[in-house]
Design a protein around this motif. Sequence first.
Motif, short mmCIF file in Angstrom:
data_model
loop_
_atom_site.label_atom_id
_atom_site.label_comp_id
_atom_site.label_asym_id
_atom_site.label_seq_id
_atom_site.Cartn_x
_atom_site.Cartn_y
_atom_site.Cartn_z
N GLU A 182 0.83 -1.21 0.00
CA GLU A 182 0.00 0.00 0.00
C GLU A 182 0.86 1.24 0.00
O GLU A 182 1.93 1.30 0.62
CB GLU A 182 -0.90 0.02 1.24
N VAL A 183 0.37 2.25 -0.69
CA VAL A 183 1.04 3.56 -0.76
C VAL A 183 -0.01 4.63 -0.51
O VAL A 183 -1.12 4.54 -1.02
CB VAL A 183 1.67 3.77 -2.16
N SER A 184 0.35 5.63 0.27
CA SER A 184 -0.52 6.80 0.43
C SER A 184 0.07 7.93 -0.40
O SER A 184 1.22 8.33 -0.17
CB SER A 184 -0.55 7.26 1.90
N LEU A 185 -0.70 8.40 -1.37
CA LEU A 185 -0.23 9.52 -2.17
C LEU A 185 -1.23 10.66 -2.04
O LEU A 185 -2.39 10.51 -2.39
CB LEU A 185 -0.06 9.10 -3.64
N PHE A 186 -0.75 11.77 -1.52
CA PHE A 186 -1.61 12.92 -1.25
C PHE A 186 -1.40 13.97 -2.33
O PHE A 186 -0.28 14.14 -2.83
CB PHE A 186 -1.25 13.59 0.09
N ALA A 187 -2.48 14.68 -2.64
CA ALA A 187 -2.35 15.83 -3.53
C ALA A 187 -3.04 17.02 -2.90
O ALA A 187 -4.10 16.89 -2.29
CB ALA A 187 -2.98 15.53 -4.88
N ILE A 188 -2.41 18.17 -3.06
CA ILE A 188 -3.04 19.42 -2.67
C ILE A 188 -3.65 20.00 -3.94
O ILE A 188 -3.00 20.04 -4.99
CB ILE A 188 -2.01 20.35 -2.03
N THR A 189 -4.93 20.40 -3.83
CA THR A 189 -5.60 20.91 -5.03
C THR A 189 -6.52 22.07 -4.69
O THR A 189 -7.10 22.11 -3.60
CB THR A 189 -6.40 19.78 -5.74
N ASP A 190 -6.63 22.99 -5.65
CA ASP A 190 -7.59 24.09 -5.50
C ASP A 190 -8.86 23.81 -6.29
O ASP A 190 -9.69 24.71 -6.48
CB ASP A 190 -6.95 25.43 -5.91
N GLY A 191 -8.98 22.59 -6.78
CA GLY A 191 -10.15 22.22 -7.58
C GLY A 191 -9.79 22.12 -9.05
O GLY A 191 -10.57 21.61 -9.86
#
Length: 420
Positions: A182-191
């Motif tokens: 398993e890998v956790s991949l996060f993204a920051i997004t403004d939409g």
Amino acid sequence: MKTLVIGPGGREHALALALSRDPQVTEVHVAPGNPGVEPFATRHEVDALDGDAVTSLATSLGVDLVVIGPEAPLVAGVADAVRAAGVAVFGPSREAAQLEGSKAFAKQVMASAEVPTALAHVCETAEQVEAALDAFGPPYVVKDDALAAGKGVVVTEDRQVAIDHAAGCDRVVIEEFLDGPEVSLFAITDGETVLPLQPAQDFKRIFDGDEGPNTGGMGAYTPLDWAPEGLVAEVTRRVLVPTVQEMARRGAPFQGLLYAGLALTSRGVRVVEFNARFGDPETQALLAVLRTPISALLHGAATGELASVGLPQWSDGIGVTVVMASAGYPESSSSGDVILGVDAANAIEGVDVIHAGTARDADGRLVTAGGRVLAVTAVGETLEHARDRAYAGVDAISFEGAQHRADIALAAQLGDVTVP
Ligand code: AMP
Ligand code: GLY
């Protein structure tokens, strides 16, 4: 910039700590926070689920940015209330938070956006449950459709255990078993703009060797030296961007942190789950090695100006965090046990002790107040170095019934993680 972080736990402590170290940030407020934030932030009482209460706290403090940590206030629409008052807020709307709030909704979005995920059946009756279990065969994966703090999922070879778990839920999602790490991949997004963070790995089970029941997460590390080349680019292209575009298409733009829990299976990358907020404890390890000022990312997402921020930059270090949990976790937890040694652990070079379930008793002593108590977080030049520091921190701390895993990031250190 004046900032307010909403939430009580380790993720919120880590976010507040990173903000306090950001030269652009002049004030850090946390509500309710925990004793760990007291040296660098001001704590406030608030009902985190009450949008009006959070909004009036934000406006009375005159903050420029509100960061909502946990899923429950997001699903309750607290970000909508703050945004409606004209205050920049990092965190998705009630509608967009359904990506985490309902596993069935997340499956629909993934189907529309052609995001690879486990095949699944949504079941509401015992007959449907049994039919779905038999369609997939063991190991059985049974998920409560509603929010369950990471503990609503049972993975078992035992058909009766699977049936019993389903019987305790209103609506369940039963899905095919995904093999592979398993890998956790996060993204920051403004939409619109999507900025992926570097991959991290979380340890969900309570005991060494991935034994025992699921927890909220017992430790994490980042980056992953064993991750296939191009993983971040592939997940961005096949998972993160299509999901953000699909949410916008549905009129529910997702703004905040999109957490993709992934399995790297023999048949390719699959989404295990989405969350609508920073993961805990991956965030503790990630923020320990993030070099880009956190306020730029959070404020950029909150104001729709992420395109001007650019990809997050990382230090060369490795971040490792080891959770210390109280007696009885995850079935229950123990409160009021006196915690010793936190200052000694914090004095170790490269170590920050991040609090989660802690409180002060009537005599001002630090005591346990929940299941996951502390996340001992360390940075090192190598994985071995970071692990040594994190475990030196753990060894310095004691409380009655303390539990931790001794094997956080050990397989990676030994070069034993393989992608099928
Ligand atoms: P979730 O709340 O959906 O992230 O599930 C919690 C944990 O259960 C995951 O991190 C996995 O370890 C495990 N899990 C969930 N879904 C699957 C699946 N389809 N196959 C194998 N393990 C799973
Ligand atoms: N690390 C698991 C979670 O935050 O849900």
